[in-house]
Design a protein around this motif. Sequence first.
Motif, PDB file in Angstrom:
ATOM      1  N   GLU A   1       4.574   0.850   5.162  1.00  0.00           N
ATOM      2  CA  GLU A   1       3.354   0.627   4.392  1.00  0.00           C
ATOM      3  C   GLU A   1       3.142  -0.869   4.201  1.00  0.00           C
ATOM      4  O   GLU A   1       4.062  -1.591   3.827  1.00  0.00           O
ATOM      5  CB  GLU A   1       3.434   1.298   3.021  1.00  0.00           C
ATOM      6  N   SER A   2       1.934  -1.338   4.464  1.00  0.00           N
ATOM      7  CA  SER A   2       1.630  -2.756   4.317  1.00  0.00           C
ATOM      8  C   SER A   2       1.953  -3.239   2.906  1.00  0.00           C
ATOM      9  O   SER A   2       1.575  -2.608   1.920  1.00  0.00           O
ATOM     10  CB  SER A   2       0.149  -3.007   4.609  1.00  0.00           C
ATOM     11  N   LEU A   3       2.635  -4.367   2.819  1.00  0.00           N
ATOM     12  CA  LEU A   3       2.923  -4.961   1.512  1.00  0.00           C
ATOM     13  C   LEU A   3       1.633  -5.320   0.785  1.00  0.00           C
ATOM     14  O   LEU A   3       1.569  -5.292  -0.443  1.00  0.00           O
ATOM     15  CB  LEU A   3       3.785  -6.216   1.682  1.00  0.00           C
ATOM     16  N   LEU A   4       0.597  -5.632   1.541  1.00  0.00           N
ATOM     17  CA  LEU A   4      -0.689  -5.989   0.953  1.00  0.00           C
ATOM     18  C   LEU A   4      -1.347  -4.789   0.288  1.00  0.00           C
ATOM     19  O   LEU A   4      -2.080  -4.926  -0.688  1.00  0.00           O
ATOM     20  CB  LEU A   4      -1.615  -6.561   2.030  1.00  0.00           C
ATOM     21  N   VAL A   5      -1.089  -3.606   0.820  1.00  0.00           N
ATOM     22  CA  VAL A   5      -1.650  -2.379   0.244  1.00  0.00           C
ATOM     23  C   VAL A   5      -0.771  -1.859  -0.886  1.00  0.00           C
ATOM     24  O   VAL A   5      -1.269  -1.355  -1.895  1.00  0.00           O
ATOM     25  CB  VAL A   5      -1.821  -1.296   1.330  1.00  0.00           C
ATOM     26  N   ARG A   6       0.525  -2.004  -0.744  1.00  0.00           N
ATOM     27  CA  ARG A   6       1.457  -1.496  -1.761  1.00  0.00           C
ATOM     28  C   ARG A   6       1.169  -2.114  -3.126  1.00  0.00           C
ATOM     29  O   ARG A   6       1.102  -1.420  -4.139  1.00  0.00           O
ATOM     30  CB  ARG A   6       2.894  -1.782  -1.341  1.00  0.00           C
ATOM     31  N   GLY A   7       0.974  -3.419  -3.149  1.00  0.00           N
ATOM     32  CA  GLY A   7       0.676  -4.091  -4.413  1.00  0.00           C
ATOM     33  C   GLY A   7      -0.675  -3.697  -4.969  1.00  0.00           C
ATOM     34  O   GLY A   7      -0.845  -3.545  -6.180  1.00  0.00           O
ATOM     35  N   LEU A   8      -1.649  -3.529  -4.077  1.00  0.00           N
ATOM     36  CA  LEU A   8      -2.984  -3.096  -4.499  1.00  0.00           C
ATOM     37  C   LEU A   8      -2.917  -1.720  -5.147  1.00  0.00           C
ATOM     38  O   LEU A   8      -3.454  -1.490  -6.234  1.00  0.00           O
ATOM     39  CB  LEU A   8      -3.917  -3.062  -3.288  1.00  0.00           C
ATOM     40  N   ARG A   9      -2.247  -0.808  -4.492  1.00  0.00           N
ATOM     41  CA  ARG A   9      -2.191   0.586  -4.946  1.00  0.00           C
ATOM     42  C   ARG A   9      -1.530   0.713  -6.322  1.00  0.00           C
ATOM     43  O   ARG A   9      -1.905   1.572  -7.121  1.00  0.00           O
ATOM     44  CB  ARG A   9      -1.436   1.414  -3.904  1.00  0.00           C
ATOM     45  N   LYS A  10      -0.574  -0.153  -6.605  1.00  0.00           N
ATOM     46  CA  LYS A  10       0.163  -0.059  -7.868  1.00  0.00           C
ATOM     47  C   LYS A  10      -0.688  -0.385  -9.090  1.00  0.00           C
ATOM     48  O   LYS A  10      -0.388   0.069 -10.194  1.00  0.00           O
ATOM     49  CB  LYS A  10       1.382  -0.987  -7.830  1.00  0.00           C
ATOM     50  N   SER A  11      -1.738  -1.195  -8.906  1.00  0.00           N
ATOM     51  CA  SER A  11      -2.532  -1.600 -10.072  1.00  0.00           C
ATOM     52  C   SER A  11      -4.002  -1.211  -9.962  1.00  0.00           C
ATOM     53  O   SER A  11      -4.797  -1.485 -10.856  1.00  0.00           O
ATOM     54  CB  SER A  11      -2.440  -3.118 -10.259  1.00  0.00           C
ATOM     55  N   PHE A  12      -4.361  -0.554  -8.883  1.00  0.00           N
ATOM     56  CA  PHE A  12      -5.760  -0.256  -8.576  1.00  0.00           C
ATOM     57  C   PHE A  12      -6.328   0.847  -9.460  1.00  0.00           C
ATOM     58  O   PHE A  12      -5.685   1.867  -9.685  1.00  0.00           O
ATOM     59  CB  PHE A  12      -5.842   0.172  -7.104  1.00  0.00           C
TER      60      PHE A  12
END
Length: 201
Positions: free
Chosen positions: A74-85
């Motif tokens: 999973e893209s690190l760029l998406v992982r961080g987004l998903r956690k706070s989105f």
Amino acid sequence: MIEAVIFDVGGVLHIYDGQLVQTEVISGLSITLDTFRQVWVSLTNKLEMGLLTEEEYWEEFKKATGSTVQLPEESLLVRGLRKSFHINTEVIEIVRRLKKQGFKLAVLSNTILPHTRYMDEIGLYDLFDRKLFSYDIGAKKPDPRTYQAALAALDISPTVGVFIDDREENVTAANQLGLNGLVYTTAEKLREDFSILGIHV
């Protein structure tokens, strides 16, 4: 008479903590904050401008930082987004009402392809007729080319379009082109601004 409304995405249609995205990259690559800061802005800007693919982005990021860590699936760029989105449901309801009233709708965002894919997966853009992103245009707001691309996609003149963004500099640039620019702060204020334009949502 207003015919179309163009929405920014981050900070308007959804809210997320950009710091968490950065934290995921730092942790995922096992690098220091100082090392991260040396390359984050320049490389991410290239990704937003469509000058790098995500694969090229990570290759350059690892080379510049000396990281030898294998990237997760999973893209690190998406992982961080998903956690706070989270979706701004009040604004989405406004979008839904505009759609029912027959307005043309578009999104215009400075963003990256991994984030766009995530938004598509969760259906954030389902109500919109046109989707315009910096990496496709090759320019970022407040560059006039971004607004011109949106106007062309919607086939409208600036005076019949509304542009909404949470960054004042982006709204100022839109106004200079003749669009009706609105700075987003809250859904309630947005409804008031629409009302002044004769639109009731």
